[in-house]
Write an enzyme that holds these catalytic residues in place. Structure first.
Site, mmCIF file in Angstrom:
data_model
loop_
_atom_site.group_PDB
_atom_site.id
_atom_site.type_symbol
_atom_site.label_atom_id
_atom_site.label_comp_id
_atom_site.label_asym_id
_atom_site.label_seq_id
_atom_site.Cartn_x
_atom_site.Cartn_y
_atom_site.Cartn_z
ATOM 1 N N ASP A 1 40.287 31.603 36.075
ATOM 2 C CA ASP A 1 40.553 33.044 36.129
ATOM 3 C C ASP A 1 39.226 33.765 35.940
ATOM 4 O O ASP A 1 38.211 33.157 35.569
ATOM 5 C CB ASP A 1 41.541 33.433 35.010
ATOM 6 N N SER A 2 39.278 35.081 36.108
ATOM 7 C CA SER A 2 38.082 35.891 35.862
ATOM 8 C C SER A 2 37.754 35.952 34.370
ATOM 9 O O SER A 2 36.633 36.306 33.999
ATOM 10 C CB SER A 2 38.314 37.310 36.374
ATOM 11 N N CYS B 1 48.928 40.375 37.544
ATOM 12 C CA CYS B 1 47.600 39.981 37.074
ATOM 13 C C CYS B 1 47.859 39.169 35.813
ATOM 14 O O CYS B 1 48.667 39.570 34.968
ATOM 15 C CB CYS B 1 46.774 41.225 36.763
HETATM 16 N N1 DGL Z 1 43.492 37.824 35.552
HETATM 17 C C1 DGL Z 1 42.940 38.522 36.697
HETATM 18 C C2 DGL Z 1 44.036 38.717 37.722
HETATM 19 O O1 DGL Z 1 45.049 38.055 37.621
HETATM 20 C C3 DGL Z 1 42.279 39.742 36.182
HETATM 21 C C4 DGL Z 1 41.598 40.530 37.210
HETATM 22 C C5 DGL Z 1 40.273 41.108 36.866
HETATM 23 O O2 DGL Z 1 39.417 40.368 36.425
HETATM 24 O O3 DGL Z 1 40.129 42.306 37.159
HETATM 25 O O4 DGL Z 1 43.945 39.460 38.668
#
Ligand code: DGL
Length: 220
Positions: free
Chosen positions: A7-8, A185
């Protein structure tokens, strides 16, 4: 079997936790790109570049399957990843869309999708929901400020800042009265109490959890 999850930032841990419960003996490797979070405000091109880097890193760790525990990457880069690497991938969009569509089809046929700007802009959830049931009415709302709130631990339903921000995003949908709300998200389930306080929905669908179920079925 070794499964990579990325993930980010820390949001994908909502998927990791679900997968750990479903597959207690599998080897799981989690990668969170805390240095470059958030992704949801970035272009599709940048999101794709980051996603390719993450999968290359996970491959260097000898993973045999990848859970893309990020709604933003799943909705902008999953097809590219599938074309590029000979690995089984599971993204969060299709599993969450399927579950929400099954619920809404039995009720009044309305789904509210919460995502980042890049996710909402991609239209990926709408497309996946309509692949299950074209009659479902879908509204989507970008909630970018939820990501830094989650990253910084502002997640309590008693947190005034979090509640105020949630009101800005969600109060316009009070009359819509969705049967299911997709927390599209993976950071957003961390704010589920805040979201429920501002806009209660009969069911909150966690994108990361649904994706974990799909991955568990795939590799069992
Ligand atoms: N968890 C990421 C997602 O599902 C977060 C997005 C982000 O980093 O802006 O989109």
């Amino acid at each position: 079997m070794r499964i990579g999850i990325f993930d980010s930032g820390l949001g994908g841990l909502t998927g990791y936790r679900a997968l750990r419960e479903l597959l207690p003996t599998h080897d799981l490797i989690y990668f969170g790109d805390n240095a470059r979070v958030p992704y949801g405000t970035k272009s599709g091109e940048v999101i794709c570049r980051f996603a390719l880097q993450h999968v290359r890193f996970l491959l260097s760790q000898r993973v045999e399957a990848v859970l893309v525990a990020c709604g933003t990457v799943s909705s902008n880069a999953l097809e590219l990843l599938e074309r590029t690497f000979p690995l089984p991938f599971v993204g969060v969009v299709e599993p969450a869309a399927r579950r929400a569509a099954e619920i809404a089809s039995q009720k009044s046929g309305k789904i509210l999708v919460l995502g980042t700007a890049a996710t909402v802009g991609s239209g990926a959830y709408e497309k996946a929901i309509h692949a299950v049931d074209p009659a479902i009415e879908v509204r989507s709302v970008a909630c970018p400020m939820f990501v830094p709130l989650a990253e910084n631990g502002f997640t309590s339903p008693d947190d005034l800042a979090a509640v105020e921000i949630a009101k800005r995003y969600l109060q316009p949908y009070e009359d819509f009265a969705p049967d299911a709300m997709i927390l599209g998200c993976t950071h957003f389930p961390l704010l589920s109490g805040v979201i429920a306080k501002v806009l209660p929905a009969p069911v909150q669908v966690s994108a990361g959890e649904e994706a974990a179920k799909t991955m568990a079925e795939k590799v069992r």
